[in-house]
Design an enzyme around this catalytic site. Structure first.
Site, PDB file in Angstrom:
ATOM      1  N   ARG A 160       0.817  -1.229   0.000  1.00  0.00           N
ATOM      2  CA  ARG A 160       0.000   0.000   0.000  1.00  0.00           C
ATOM      3  C   ARG A 160       0.854   1.283   0.000  1.00  0.00           C
ATOM      4  O   ARG A 160       0.382   2.341   0.392  1.00  0.00           O
ATOM      5  CB  ARG A 160      -0.949   0.047   1.208  1.00  0.00           C
ATOM      6  CG  ARG A 160      -2.060  -0.979   1.189  1.00  0.00           C
ATOM      7  CD  ARG A 160      -3.061  -0.741   0.067  1.00  0.00           C
ATOM      8  NE  ARG A 160      -4.208  -1.614   0.140  1.00  0.00           N
ATOM      9  CZ  ARG A 160      -4.275  -2.850  -0.363  1.00  0.00           C
ATOM     10  NH1 ARG A 160      -3.225  -3.380  -0.983  1.00  0.00           N
ATOM     11  NH2 ARG A 160      -5.375  -3.560  -0.265  1.00  0.00           N
ATOM     12  N   SER A 239     -11.110  -0.694   2.427  1.00  0.00           N
ATOM     13  CA  SER A 239     -10.474  -0.902   3.739  1.00  0.00           C
ATOM     14  C   SER A 239     -10.126   0.449   4.350  1.00  0.00           C
ATOM     15  O   SER A 239      -9.477   1.266   3.697  1.00  0.00           O
ATOM     16  CB  SER A 239      -9.189  -1.707   3.599  1.00  0.00           C
ATOM     17  OG  SER A 239      -9.453  -2.951   3.025  1.00  0.00           O
ATOM     18  N   GLU A 340      -5.973   3.931   5.880  1.00  0.00           N
ATOM     19  CA  GLU A 340      -5.532   3.753   4.496  1.00  0.00           C
ATOM     20  C   GLU A 340      -5.926   4.934   3.613  1.00  0.00           C
ATOM     21  O   GLU A 340      -5.115   5.401   2.818  1.00  0.00           O
ATOM     22  CB  GLU A 340      -6.111   2.440   3.952  1.00  0.00           C
ATOM     23  CG  GLU A 340      -5.165   1.789   2.977  1.00  0.00           C
ATOM     24  CD  GLU A 340      -5.876   1.133   1.828  1.00  0.00           C
ATOM     25  OE1 GLU A 340      -5.371   1.266   0.711  1.00  0.00           O
ATOM     26  OE2 GLU A 340      -6.929   0.511   2.024  1.00  0.00           O
TER      27      GLU A 340
END
Ligand code: EPU
Length: 345
Positions: A160, A239, A340
Site C-alpha cells: 500500500r 479498507s 488507508e
C-alpha cells in the site's frame, strides 16, 4: 481548461463526503496538467490531485487550494503490454485485459477508482499487487517541471506504499499514464485463500482469467466492496485501515489480550520474524463488529474493515469512529492502526 470555484467534493468521492474545493479543474491532456500546476504556483495554492476518489476522506471544510481532477483518457494494447491514461476507469481496464487474454490484473477486479491511483497506493487484492506488473509510470515532476518515465524500481513499491504517497517525494509527481507488462495466455492467479476456497467448492481445477474475474467480483459483492447503487454499504473507501505488521514475538501478548489460544490469531507471513495481522480481526475483537454505529458512521455490515457513511455522515462523523477504533485497538493490543484513505483538508 476551466478553473471553477467552490466546487463540492462529496460527489467526487465514494464516501460521498467532503466540503468544497476553493478551486477545481479537470485535466484532459498533459498540457492541462502543466497549466494547472502553473495556475496553482501563480496564486500560491496547494494542489491536490484527484483520481477516482475511492481512497479519500475529504474534510468537512473542504480544500483551500486547487483540486485537479485527472481526466486523461486512452488505452493502448501492444502484445502483452497494456498502457492506459491515468483517468481511465480501473475496472474497465481490468475487464479489457481479461478479454484480451492477458494475465496479471484479474484479481484486481471490481476495485473502484482510476488507473492513476493504482501506482500511488500500490493497489492490491486477492493475491495480486500492481507493483508486480507495472513497468513504467509517466508523470509530471513538479520539482524539475518535466515529464518523466519512471521504471518500476523508481516507484519504491511496498504494501500500500510507493514513492508517490510517502517520504520526501510525496505529492511530487502527477501521474498521467501507467504501463503494465502482462502475461500472454498466462494462467490465472489463484493464491488467495478466499479464491482457492471459491474454486474448490465449485470443482474448477484451473480457472481461466474470466472465471477468476467473475469470482473476485462475486466475493467483493458479498463483502459489500462493490460500488453500485444497489449496495447499501457502498459509501466507503474500501479498507479503512492498513493491516498492521508486527513482530511474531508479539503474538502471545495479542492472543492473551483477548483470551484466545495463540494459534487462533489469524496472520500472514511478512518477512523475517514478522507477521501481518488482519485489521478486521483486531476490530472485531475490540468490539467494533459489523454494523457497529456511531452517529451516521458505521462499520460495514458486510466487512469489518470498511467504515461507511450510512447517509448524511460528515467527515467528522467518520473521524470520530476512526478515533474510537484506533484508541481501543491501541489500548487493547498496543497496536496503532494506520488509516488507508488519504485525508484531504
Ligand atoms: N476478517 C474479519 N472480519 C471481516 C473480514 C475479515 O475478521 O469482516 C479477517 C479474517 O481473519 C479474514 C481476514 O480478516 O481471514 C482477511 O480478510 P479479507 O480477505 O477480506 O482481507 P482484508 O485483509 O480485510 C485486504 C485488503 C483489501 C483487499 C482484500 C483482499 C488491506 C488494507 N485491505 O483486506 O483491499 O480487497 O485484502 O485481498 O490490505 C482496500 O485496500 O481498500 C481493500 C479493499
Amino acid at each position: 481548461m476551466e478553473f471553477r470555484q467552490h466546487v463540492s467534493l462529496a460527489p467526487f468521492t465514494t464516501f460521498e463526503i467532503g466540503g468544497p474545493a476553493r478551486w477545481f479543474a479537470e485535466a484532459a491532456t498533459e498540457a492541462d496538467v502543466e497549466a494547472a500546476v502553473d495556475f496553482a504556483a501563480e496564486r500560491k495554492l496547494r494542489l491536490f490531485v484527484l483520481g477516482g476518489g475511492s481512497n479519500l476522506l475529504v474534510s468537512d471544510a473542504g480544500f483551500d487550494g486547487l483540486v485537479l481532477r485527472i481526466a486523461l483518457r486512452g488505452v493502448q494494447v501492444d502484445g502483452a503490454v497494456l498502457s492506459a491514461a491515468a483517468g481511465e476507469d480501473w475496472d474497465a481496464l481490468v475487464a479489457r485485459s481479461v478479454d484480451a487474454g492477458l494475465g496479471g490484473l484479474e484479481c484486481l477486479s471490481g476495485i473502484p477508482g482510476t488507473v492513476g491511483g493504482t501506482p500511488v497506493q500500490n493497489v492490491g487484492a486477492y493475491g495480486q499487487e500492481v507493483s508486480r506488473t507495472i513497468c513504467t509510470v509517466r508523470a509530471f515532476d513538479r520539482t524539475s517541471g518535466k515529464w518523466v518515465d519512471l521504471s518500476n524500481a523508481d516507484c519504491g513499491f511496498a504494501y500500500r506504499r510507493s514513492r508517490f504517497n510517502q517520504g520526501a517525494d510525496r505529492d511530487r509527481f502527477i501521474v498521467s499514464r501507467v504501463t503494465y507488462a502482462l502475461g500472454q495466455n498466462a494462467p490465472a492467479a489463484v493464491t488467495y485463500a478466499d479464491l482457492k476456497h471459491y474454486f474448490k467448492n465449485r470443482g474448477a481445477a484451473e480457472p481461466c482469467l474470466q472465471q477468476v474475474r467473475a469470482a473476485v467480483l462475486e466475493i467483493r459483492l458479498g463483502k459489500g466492496m462493490v460500488v453500485s447503487p444497489q449496495n447499501p454499504e457502498r459509501r466507503s473507501a474500501g479498507s479503512f485501515f492498513k493491516n498492521p505488521v508486527v513482530a511474531s514475538s508479539e503474538l502471545p501478548r495479542i492472543a492473551a489480550a483477548v483470551d484466545v489460544p495463540e494459534a487462533e490469531v489469524p496472520r500472514y507471513p511478512a518477512g523475517t520474524a514478522a507477521v501481518k495481522l488482519p485489521a478486521a480481526w483486531l476490530l472485531e475483537r475490540a468490539g467494533f463488529i459489523k454494523g457497529y454505529r456511531l452517529g451516521a458512521a458505521a462499520v460495514s455490515s458486510r466487512h469489518t474493515l470498511a467504515l461507511t457513511n450510512q447517509g448524511g455522515a460528515t467527515a467528522s462523523d467518520i473521524a470520530a469512529l476512526r478515533d474510537a477504533i484506533q484508541a481501543r485497538v491501541r489500548q487493547l493490543f498496543g497496536i496503532s492502526l494506520e488509516p488507508e484513505p488519504v485525508w484531504v483538508a
